[in-house]
Design a protein around this motif. Structure first.
Motif, PDB file in Angstrom:
ATOM      1  N   TYR A 229      -8.626  -6.813  24.823  1.00 38.95           N
ATOM      2  CA  TYR A 229      -8.418  -6.653  26.269  1.00 38.95           C
ATOM      3  C   TYR A 229      -8.835  -7.902  27.035  1.00 38.95           C
ATOM      4  O   TYR A 229      -8.212  -8.270  28.019  1.00 38.95           O
ATOM      5  CB  TYR A 229      -9.149  -5.412  26.798  1.00 38.95           C
ATOM      6  CG  TYR A 229      -8.406  -4.150  26.451  1.00 38.95           C
ATOM      7  CD1 TYR A 229      -7.126  -3.921  26.968  1.00 38.95           C
ATOM      8  CD2 TYR A 229      -8.919  -3.212  25.564  1.00 38.95           C
ATOM      9  CE1 TYR A 229      -6.407  -2.800  26.628  1.00 38.95           C
ATOM     10  CE2 TYR A 229      -8.210  -2.076  25.216  1.00 38.95           C
ATOM     11  CZ  TYR A 229      -6.958  -1.873  25.759  1.00 38.95           C
ATOM     12  OH  TYR A 229      -6.244  -0.768  25.418  1.00 38.95           O
ATOM     13  N   GLN A 230      -9.901  -8.568  26.548  1.00 35.97           N
ATOM     14  CA  GLN A 230     -10.300  -9.824  27.188  1.00 35.97           C
ATOM     15  C   GLN A 230      -9.194 -10.850  27.077  1.00 35.97           C
ATOM     16  O   GLN A 230      -8.847 -11.525  28.039  1.00 35.97           O
ATOM     17  CB  GLN A 230     -11.569 -10.376  26.522  1.00 35.97           C
ATOM     18  CG  GLN A 230     -12.813  -9.626  26.843  1.00 35.97           C
ATOM     19  CD  GLN A 230     -13.179  -9.714  28.308  1.00 35.97           C
ATOM     20  OE1 GLN A 230     -13.181 -10.790  28.870  1.00 35.97           O
ATOM     21  NE2 GLN A 230     -13.448  -8.583  28.928  1.00 35.97           N
ATOM     22  N   ALA A 231      -8.621 -10.973  25.869  1.00 39.53           N
ATOM     23  CA  ALA A 231      -7.572 -11.960  25.635  1.00 39.53           C
ATOM     24  C   ALA A 231      -6.393 -11.694  26.551  1.00 39.53           C
ATOM     25  O   ALA A 231      -5.844 -12.612  27.159  1.00 39.53           O
ATOM     26  CB  ALA A 231      -7.143 -11.929  24.175  1.00 39.53           C
ATOM     27  N   ILE A 232      -6.024 -10.428  26.682  1.00 37.83           N
ATOM     28  CA  ILE A 232      -4.881 -10.085  27.520  1.00 37.83           C
ATOM     29  C   ILE A 232      -5.169 -10.376  28.988  1.00 37.83           C
ATOM     30  O   ILE A 232      -4.367 -10.994  29.684  1.00 37.83           O
ATOM     31  CB  ILE A 232      -4.529  -8.593  27.349  1.00 37.83           C
ATOM     32  CG1 ILE A 232      -3.856  -8.404  26.014  1.00 37.83           C
ATOM     33  CG2 ILE A 232      -3.604  -8.128  28.439  1.00 37.83           C
ATOM     34  CD1 ILE A 232      -3.423  -7.004  25.800  1.00 37.83           C
ATOM     35  N   ASN A 233      -6.356  -9.964  29.455  1.00 39.70           N
ATOM     36  CA  ASN A 233      -6.693 -10.195  30.860  1.00 39.70           C
ATOM     37  C   ASN A 233      -6.834 -11.679  31.161  1.00 39.70           C
ATOM     38  O   ASN A 233      -6.402 -12.141  32.208  1.00 39.70           O
ATOM     39  CB  ASN A 233      -7.983  -9.468  31.235  1.00 39.70           C
ATOM     40  CG  ASN A 233      -7.713  -8.015  31.533  1.00 39.70           C
ATOM     41  OD1 ASN A 233      -6.576  -7.652  31.818  1.00 39.70           O
ATOM     42  ND2 ASN A 233      -8.724  -7.199  31.437  1.00 39.70           N
TER      43      ASN A 233
ATOM     44  N   GLY B  58      -5.277 -14.010  29.714  1.00 40.17           N
ATOM     45  CA  GLY B  58      -3.906 -14.514  29.758  1.00 40.17           C
ATOM     46  C   GLY B  58      -3.286 -14.253  31.112  1.00 40.17           C
ATOM     47  O   GLY B  58      -2.611 -15.113  31.682  1.00 40.17           O
ATOM     48  N   GLU B  59      -3.573 -13.057  31.652  1.00 41.75           N
ATOM     49  CA  GLU B  59      -3.017 -12.691  32.947  1.00 41.75           C
ATOM     50  C   GLU B  59      -3.525 -13.624  34.038  1.00 41.75           C
ATOM     51  O   GLU B  59      -2.752 -14.132  34.845  1.00 41.75           O
ATOM     52  CB  GLU B  59      -3.489 -11.277  33.272  1.00 41.75           C
ATOM     53  CG  GLU B  59      -2.446 -10.439  33.951  1.00 41.75           C
ATOM     54  CD  GLU B  59      -2.934  -9.022  34.033  1.00 41.75           C
ATOM     55  OE1 GLU B  59      -3.989  -8.820  34.640  1.00 41.75           O
ATOM     56  OE2 GLU B  59      -2.267  -8.135  33.479  1.00 41.75           O
TER      57      GLU B  59
ATOM     58  N   ILE C  51      -1.830 -16.926  33.782  1.00 45.93           N
ATOM     59  CA  ILE C  51      -0.470 -16.905  34.311  1.00 45.93           C
ATOM     60  C   ILE C  51      -0.503 -16.953  35.838  1.00 45.93           C
ATOM     61  O   ILE C  51       0.231 -17.695  36.480  1.00 45.93           O
ATOM     62  CB  ILE C  51       0.279 -15.623  33.842  1.00 45.93           C
ATOM     63  CG1 ILE C  51       0.539 -15.706  32.355  1.00 45.93           C
ATOM     64  CG2 ILE C  51       1.608 -15.474  34.579  1.00 45.93           C
ATOM     65  CD1 ILE C  51       0.984 -14.411  31.742  1.00 45.93           C
TER      66      ILE C  51
END
Lengths: 279, 342
Positions: free
Chosen positions: A264-268, A270-271, A274
């Motif tokens: 979840y850290q990696a995804i957030n 990334g967000e 972006i």
């Protein structure tokens, strides 16, 4: 889903143990390359229920819990967690029967002495052990041993183990406030200079990074007065409630929590990345 | 002497750390509570693979270190993909479950349905608290109007369940800035549930501003009733936000320190009971049940003094404020036993 793993892997057959070690090492190497939480807190709930379910004595249940703790601590420190805080004994636990209190305190003392012993944990992982909480409430016969544990590990600086004993968050907050009031009274601090930093100056805040994950085992979904201040310090910190009883909470359960957190850290992250490039 | 890292003075790590609460310009970023599109997630994971953001890789790393890092990191991203697929499966299972519950438990805007559901429970909380999130304007039920309509919906359920105290926590405190709209909206919602001639009375309290508002508007005919100080409205709503947490405790510390310098109290008088009484005045009572309508279990700096023993409930993968989640929280609460250390 992890119940099948430990039974298979904890087989004492040497080859299985060796392969098990190899797999654990590689998983740790894998998880290390992603985001790793800095500070984890554990509420180790379920020792008594474990003893009941398995038909063993209460003491053996607490023993099994202590073994699980050693396992989980190793796993955290190897992955790169800087600080672990454990809820060893709550001020409210003094309401239990005297026999159980004595068993618990004796066990805690033994395990801490074991961990701080030069040839073991503390040395290997460079862990400093802090006893956090209302020390006035510790019975005299235990106090000298606990002081010894702190003294033995105070030169270790890389990682921290905060043992909350006897602790409640409300008590901790109150003593921080009283501490600030005392400093003001002794002219060490002016009332106008009081800010958040001065108030969050308890031992955990001083020695550990902000809390990332709080784990409570055995299915209760409340915090029971544990680290509420530290949880509110970091608005993104996560709470994990799992149904596993603490003695059954081992390497694989911990890894799963670390992995999903890191995902979840990696995804957030990334967000956020972006969003900033769009600006 | 040991070298002690003082974390209280440094902002450490990649996590956004809450700085001094008085500095209101800096608000830490919360995780977004809207579901990512799958394509976005895959894209992010792909980025993570090619541009890892890790302190383990530095320009001075040897080839061996780099190669082993990328091998392990590749495996990690592979694991991430597995978690992603696992997450998709659990997401669809959970959403189907919630959808089913929504069909099974529909309050149909009727208090009798809700009270029939509640009367089956052994015990209900005396005080209830919810965490609501301000969603982006463009999403369904988003923006401030969505937040207000969600809040008033919750108020109607709470009244119908026979609970008299509701605190609503919203991190940024947007509800506090829109009191007139909220009052009207709560009134309208209660009128829909109870009929226009029998609207339950309510008060909205903003502890931080030390303000209390009764009923739909100040020109209301009901205002006569509220002027009687002994009159208690049926529902008491308390609006909380980030400032009611640590910032309030810091303010209280200042007051305590001030009182010690004037010798009105001694530091020894500062006990848990004393602080508890003060914070009950400043923020409110501790709720028995806290319901989160968000997919992650994250408490968003909820006032630390007020989550001591309260039961926490949330539904995985849920991001909507719906009645089944509320009912299931109450059902869970009715089966819980609080030991307080024993």
């Amino acid at each position: 889903m992890f119940e099948m793993f430990p039974k298979f892997f904890t087989n004492q057959f040497p080859l299985v143990t060796y392969i098990n070690g190899l797999i654990e090492d590689s998983i740790i190497n894998v998880v290390k390359t992603g985001p790793v939480p800095q500070h984890i807190a554990l509420v180790m709930d379920g020792n008594r229920r474990y003893a009941k379910v398995n038909g063993i004595q209460l003491r053996s249940g607490h023993d099994a819990g202590a073994d699980a703790l050693v396992d989980v601590l190793g796993c955290c420190y190897r992955v790169g967690v800087k600080a672990v805080t454990i809820y060893a004994f709550s001020i409210e636990n003094f309401n239990r029967s005297q026999a159980e209190i004595n068993t618990l305190l004796e066990l805690l003392k033994q395990k801490l002495l074991y961990l701080s012993d030069t040839s073991h944990y503390a040395e290997r992982y460079n862990v400093r052990i802090n006893i956090v909480g209302n020390k006035d409430m510790i019975p005299d016969e235990f106090r000298s041993d606990l002081d010894k544990v702190e003294e033995l590990t105070r030169y270790h600086t890389k990682r921290t183990l905060n043992v909350c004993f006897p602790f409640t968050s409300r008590d901790d907050i109150t003593s921080s406030i009283a501490n600030v009031a005392n400093r003001v009274l002794s002219k060490e601090l002016a009332v106008a200079d009081i800010n958040l930093q001065q108030v969050s100056n308890s031992v955990i805040d001083r020695t550990s990074p902000p809390l990332d994950i709080l784990i409570r085992t055995s299915g209760h979904t409340r915090l029971s007065d544990f680290l509420t201040w530290q949880l509110s310090q970091n608005p993104t910190s996560t709470v994990v409630f799992t149904n596993t009883l603490w003695p059954n909470f081992k390497f694989w359960q911990m890894m799963w929590i670390l992995l999903t957190w890191s995902y979840y850290q990696a995804i957030n992250a990334g967000e956020i990345c972006i969003m900033t490039t769009n600006d | 002497m040991p070298i002690e890292q003082d974390y209280s003075k440094t902002e450490n790590g990649t996590q956004p750390v809450e700085s001094d609460n008085q500095d209101s310009n800096k608000t830490p970023t919360l995780p977004s509570f809207t579901a990512n599109k799958s394509s976005q997630t895959v894209n992010t994971l792909w980025r993570t693979l090619i541009t890892p953001n890790s302190p383990n890789v530095t320009p001075n790393s040897s080839y061996y270190e780099l190669i082993s890092f990328y091998v392990y990191h590749g495996l990690l991203v592979l694991l991430y993909f597995n978690i992603f697929i696992f997450g998709l499966i659990t997401f669809s299972i959970n959403r189907t479950k919630l959808w089913f519950f929504e069909l099974a438990y529909n309050p149909s805007k009727s208090p009798s349905v809700i009270s029939a559901d509640i009367s089956k429970l052994n015990k209900i909380p005396k005080r209830i608290s919810v965490i609501l999130n301000l969603k982006p304007e463009e999403t369904e039920n988003g923006g401030i109007s969505g937040l207000i309509s969600d809040s008033s919906e919750v108020c109607a359920w709470v009244v119908a369940s026979g609970i008299k105290y509701l605190s609503i926590y919203e991190y940024g405190g947007e509800l506090k800035n829109n009191i007139p709209e909220l009052r009207r909206s709560v009134y309208k919602k209660l009128a829909v549930y109870y009929g226009t001639d029998n609207v339950p009375t309510f008060s909205i309290k903003v502890p931080h501003a030390n303000a209390i508002y009764y009923g739909a508007s100040d020109q209301d005919i009901d205002q006569q009733r509220y002027k009687n100080t002994s009159y208690k409205p049926i529902l008491q709503i308390v609006l909380l936000s980030n400032v009611d947490g640590r910032a309030t405790i810091v303010d209280l510390t200042k007051v305590m320190a001030d009182l010690t310098t004037t010798n009105e109290i001694s530091p020894k008088d500062i006990t848990v009971k004393f602080i508890d009484d003060e914070l009950k005045q400043l923020v409110g009572e501790e709720p028995d049940l806290l319901i989160l309508f968000q997919p992650y279990l994250n408490l968003q700096s909820y006032p630390p003094w007020h989550i001591r023993l309260c039961e926490i409930y949330w539904e995985p993968d849920n991001d909507a404020v719906t009645y089944p989640v509320y009912l299931r929280a109450l059902q869970k609460f009715s089966t819980c036993k609080v030991n307080v250390g024993k």
